[in-house]
Design an enzyme around this catalytic site. Structure first.
Site, PDB file in Angstrom:
ATOM      1  N   ARG A 114     -45.056 -34.944  63.225  1.00 26.31           N
ATOM      2  CA  ARG A 114     -44.387 -35.918  62.353  1.00 26.31           C
ATOM      3  C   ARG A 114     -44.384 -35.336  60.947  1.00 26.31           C
ATOM      4  O   ARG A 114     -45.434 -34.918  60.444  1.00 26.31           O
ATOM      5  CB  ARG A 114     -45.142 -37.249  62.351  1.00 26.31           C
ATOM      6  CG  ARG A 114     -44.555 -38.246  61.335  1.00 26.31           C
ATOM      7  CD  ARG A 114     -45.491 -39.422  61.091  1.00 26.31           C
ATOM      8  NE  ARG A 114     -45.666 -40.254  62.245  1.00 26.31           N
ATOM      9  CZ  ARG A 114     -46.776 -40.985  62.467  1.00 26.31           C
ATOM     10  NH1 ARG A 114     -47.785 -40.964  61.630  1.00 26.31           N
ATOM     11  NH2 ARG A 114     -46.862 -41.727  63.542  1.00 26.31           N
ATOM     12  N   ASP A 135     -52.737 -39.378  62.710  1.00 27.30           N
ATOM     13  CA  ASP A 135     -52.150 -39.503  61.369  1.00 27.30           C
ATOM     14  C   ASP A 135     -52.879 -38.572  60.402  1.00 27.30           C
ATOM     15  O   ASP A 135     -54.021 -38.174  60.640  1.00 27.30           O
ATOM     16  CB  ASP A 135     -52.286 -40.942  60.853  1.00 27.30           C
ATOM     17  CG  ASP A 135     -51.336 -41.913  61.548  1.00 27.30           C
ATOM     18  OD1 ASP A 135     -50.544 -41.474  62.401  1.00 27.30           O
ATOM     19  OD2 ASP A 135     -51.394 -43.116  61.230  1.00 27.30           O
ATOM     20  N   LYS A 149     -43.451 -37.509  53.666  1.00 28.01           N
ATOM     21  CA  LYS A 149     -43.677 -37.030  52.293  1.00 28.01           C
ATOM     22  C   LYS A 149     -45.165 -37.019  51.965  1.00 28.01           C
ATOM     23  O   LYS A 149     -45.653 -36.120  51.294  1.00 28.01           O
ATOM     24  CB  LYS A 149     -42.971 -37.965  51.303  1.00 28.01           C
ATOM     25  CG  LYS A 149     -41.465 -37.810  51.257  1.00 28.01           C
ATOM     26  CD  LYS A 149     -40.890 -38.728  50.192  1.00 28.01           C
ATOM     27  CE  LYS A 149     -39.383 -38.640  50.154  1.00 28.01           C
ATOM     28  NZ  LYS A 149     -38.798 -39.669  49.268  1.00 28.01           N
TER      29      LYS A 149
HETATM   30  C1  LIG Z   1     -43.497 -43.507  60.808  1.00 30.47           C
HETATM   31  C2  LIG Z   1     -44.205 -43.101  59.549  1.00 30.47           C
HETATM   32  C3  LIG Z   1     -45.490 -42.606  59.628  1.00 30.47           C
HETATM   33  C4  LIG Z   1     -46.155 -42.170  58.474  1.00 30.47           C
HETATM   34  N1  LIG Z   1     -47.389 -41.584  58.587  1.00 30.47           N
HETATM   35  C5  LIG Z   1     -47.978 -41.087  57.477  1.00 30.47           C
HETATM   36  C6  LIG Z   1     -49.192 -40.337  57.563  1.00 30.47           C
HETATM   37  O1  LIG Z   1     -49.757 -40.109  58.644  1.00 30.47           O
HETATM   38  N2  LIG Z   1     -49.736 -39.883  56.393  1.00 30.47           N
HETATM   39  C7  LIG Z   1     -49.151 -40.091  55.173  1.00 30.47           C
HETATM   40  O2  LIG Z   1     -49.675 -39.627  54.154  1.00 30.47           O
HETATM   41  N3  LIG Z   1     -48.001 -40.811  55.080  1.00 30.47           N
HETATM   42  C8  LIG Z   1     -47.413 -41.302  56.183  1.00 30.47           C
HETATM   43  N4  LIG Z   1     -46.232 -42.000  56.059  1.00 30.47           N
HETATM   44  C9  LIG Z   1     -45.764 -42.444  54.724  1.00 30.47           C
HETATM   45  C10 LIG Z   1     -44.884 -41.416  54.071  1.00 30.47           C
HETATM   46  O3  LIG Z   1     -45.661 -40.310  53.694  1.00 30.47           O
HETATM   47  C11 LIG Z   1     -44.184 -42.001  52.814  1.00 30.47           C
HETATM   48  O4  LIG Z   1     -45.137 -42.429  51.896  1.00 30.47           O
HETATM   49  C12 LIG Z   1     -43.279 -43.165  53.092  1.00 30.47           C
HETATM   50  O5  LIG Z   1     -42.551 -42.965  54.274  1.00 30.47           O
HETATM   51  C13 LIG Z   1     -42.254 -43.344  51.956  1.00 30.47           C
HETATM   52  O6  LIG Z   1     -41.516 -42.166  51.792  1.00 30.47           O
HETATM   53  P1  LIG Z   1     -39.946 -42.037  52.124  1.00 30.47           P
HETATM   54  O7  LIG Z   1     -39.724 -40.681  52.710  1.00 30.47           O
HETATM   55  O8  LIG Z   1     -39.504 -43.174  52.977  1.00 30.47           O
HETATM   56  O9  LIG Z   1     -39.260 -42.024  50.724  1.00 30.47           O
HETATM   57  P2  LIG Z   1     -39.271 -43.050  49.514  1.00 30.47           P
HETATM   58  O10 LIG Z   1     -38.503 -42.372  48.428  1.00 30.47           O
HETATM   59  O11 LIG Z   1     -40.627 -43.539  49.214  1.00 30.47           O
HETATM   60  O12 LIG Z   1     -38.447 -44.252  50.078  1.00 30.47           O
HETATM   61  C14 LIG Z   1     -37.034 -44.200  50.251  1.00 30.47           C
HETATM   62  C15 LIG Z   1     -36.509 -45.618  50.169  1.00 30.47           C
HETATM   63  O13 LIG Z   1     -37.047 -46.380  51.269  1.00 30.47           O
HETATM   64  C16 LIG Z   1     -37.389 -47.677  50.824  1.00 30.47           C
HETATM   65  N5  LIG Z   1     -38.828 -47.881  50.997  1.00 30.47           N
HETATM   66  C17 LIG Z   1     -39.766 -46.924  51.144  1.00 30.47           C
HETATM   67  N6  LIG Z   1     -40.978 -47.501  51.311  1.00 30.47           N
HETATM   68  C18 LIG Z   1     -40.779 -48.824  51.244  1.00 30.47           C
HETATM   69  C19 LIG Z   1     -41.615 -49.964  51.348  1.00 30.47           C
HETATM   70  N7  LIG Z   1     -42.917 -49.853  51.527  1.00 30.47           N
HETATM   71  N8  LIG Z   1     -41.047 -51.197  51.253  1.00 30.47           N
HETATM   72  C20 LIG Z   1     -39.724 -51.341  51.088  1.00 30.47           C
HETATM   73  N9  LIG Z   1     -38.887 -50.307  50.967  1.00 30.47           N
HETATM   74  C21 LIG Z   1     -39.389 -49.081  51.034  1.00 30.47           C
HETATM   75  C22 LIG Z   1     -36.966 -47.805  49.400  1.00 30.47           C
HETATM   76  O14 LIG Z   1     -35.647 -48.303  49.364  1.00 30.47           O
HETATM   77  C23 LIG Z   1     -36.970 -46.370  48.910  1.00 30.47           C
HETATM   78  O15 LIG Z   1     -36.105 -46.163  47.852  1.00 30.47           O
HETATM   79  C24 LIG Z   1     -45.532 -42.353  57.210  1.00 30.47           C
HETATM   80  C25 LIG Z   1     -44.226 -42.841  57.142  1.00 30.47           C
HETATM   81  C26 LIG Z   1     -43.554 -43.200  58.277  1.00 30.47           C
HETATM   82  C27 LIG Z   1     -42.139 -43.671  58.177  1.00 30.47           C
END
Ligand SMILES: Cc1cc2nc3c(=O)[nH]c(=O)nc-3n(C[C@H](O)[C@H](O)[C@H](O)COP(=O)(O)OP(=O)(O)OC[C@H]3O[C@@H](n4cnc5c(N)ncnc54)[C@H](O)[C@@H]3O)c2cc1C
Length: 298
Positions: free
Chosen positions: A174, A125, A177
């Site tokens: 992976r 990660d 954002k």
């Molecule tokens: C499999 C996976 C691995 C990841 N690994 C890393 C990593 O190694 N390093 C890192 O910095 N980040 C990591 N992330 C987190 C990522 O960077 C984002 O912060 C996170 O995925 C939210 O961004 P989004 O693209 O879903 O968009 P967003 O705009 O945040 O979310 C889109 C929509 O999804 C829903 N949503 C999002 N999060 C939540 C929540 N917690 N609870 C409920 N609803 C929610 C909401 O409806 C929101 O409007 C990971 C994410 C995933 C899915």
């Protein structure tokens, strides 16, 4: 995020841990390995794959990192014994990167050797910016030494688009954002710009034939990914979507019904608190959940 949610987020550090735990349990499989096995089995039955994460980060001493290693060794054995469709995710600072980079590399050597023996695979990660260079360095070492390695790139960093140029050929990345609060000198904060950079990075990775784990719950990005998959005529074996446990189960079903490969991030372990508060911070409905938990409402 609305004003009330923002207020609740600001107050998170003083909200009692049991209340945070009650709300956060949708994001965490449980505190034990058995709870992770049961979550993954259910996801596998639904047609989704999993990546299992032992919760923990920024160890206070190297003994704590050794304890986490033991937990990962148990995890590899269990995944194989239970026949689960799951690989594992790891955080470098949980293996001591915050204290001693060489120690951390030695621990990754151990994990990768063990993963090979159990036909498994490890994603490293990406944490906050003080660790970006070291994490990419460790990833390259493990990729060269063992092959069964994956890395993460964060679309909110200015450096990510050029970083793609330095990746080895045809690797497993992976793309997310980014979850940490980073300074504006190195990262975008505007949601729309982050989205646009995400699409630019995804396009570049796919054009270069990397296998991309498209990690997002954002409908705009899912739509953009569908368009790129169509443009480059990719088969489902050439990419996967990834989502977090407990987030948007309806999207999970949709992706599977449309025939895409989907992997769910399944965290477990007693050290659930920092992970859960990060998840709560990014959830716009947080205030609602926390108020309901306070009053014992479901
Ligand atoms: C499999 C996976 C691995 C990841 N690994 C890393 C990593 O190694 N390093 C890192 O910095 N980040 C990591 N992330 C987190 C990522 O960077 C984002 O912060 C996170 O995925 C939210 O961004 P989004 O693209 O879903 O968009 P967003 O705009 O945040 O979310 C889109 C929509 O999804 C829903 N949503 C999002 N999060 C939540 C929540 N917690 N609870 C409920 N609803 C929610 C909401 O409806 C929101 O409007 C990971 C994410 C995933 C899915």
């Amino acid at each position: 995020m609305g004003l009330f949610s923002r207020l609740v987020v600001t107050c998170l550090p003083i909200i009692p841990k049991p209340v945070v735990g009650f709300v956060a349990k949708r994001y965490v499989a449980g505190t034990t390995l058995e709870s992770a096995v049961s979550s993954v089995r259910q996801l596998n039955e639904e047609g989704a794959m999993a990546t299992i994460d032992v919760l923990g980060e920024s160890v206070p001493n190297l003994d704590k990192a050794r304890q986490y290693i033991d937990e990962y060794l148990r995890l590899f054995q269990t995944i194989k014994a239970e026949g689960l469709n799951a690989n594992v995710s790891t955080k470098p600072t949980m293996l001591g990167l915050n204290l001693d980079e060489q120690f951390c590399i030695e621990q990754y050597d151990r994990l990768y050797q063990e993963a090979k023996q159990h036909d498994n695979w490890i994603r490293i990660d990406m944490e906050d910016h003080p660790y970006t260079d070291a994490t990419l360095h460790i990833y390259r070492l493990m990729h060269e030494r063992y092959g069964n390695a994956g890395v993460v790139l964060q679309a909110y960093l200015y450096r990510t688009l050029p970083d793609i140029d330095d990746l080895p050929e045809k690797v497993n990345v992976r793309l997310c954002k980014g979850i940490y609060i980073e300074p504006p000198t190195i990262s975008w904060r505007d949601r729309q710009i982050i989205r646009e950079n995400y699409v630019a990075c995804l396009d570049k990775l796919l054009r270069r034939n990397h296998y991309v784990a498209i990690a997002t719950h954002d409908d705009n990005l899912i739509q953009a990914a569908f368009a790129l998959i169509d443009r480059y005529q990719l088969s489902p074996a050439q990419y996967e979507f990834q989502m977090l446990l407990g987030v948007k189960p309806e999207l999970r079903k949709l992706l599977l019904n449309l025939g895409h490969r989907l992997r769910i991030y399944v965290p477990f372990g007693p050290d659930w608190y920092p992970y859960s508060t990060r998840r709560l911070r990014e959830n716009p409905d947080i205030a609602n959940y926390i108020v309901r938990a306070f009053f014992g409402l479901r």
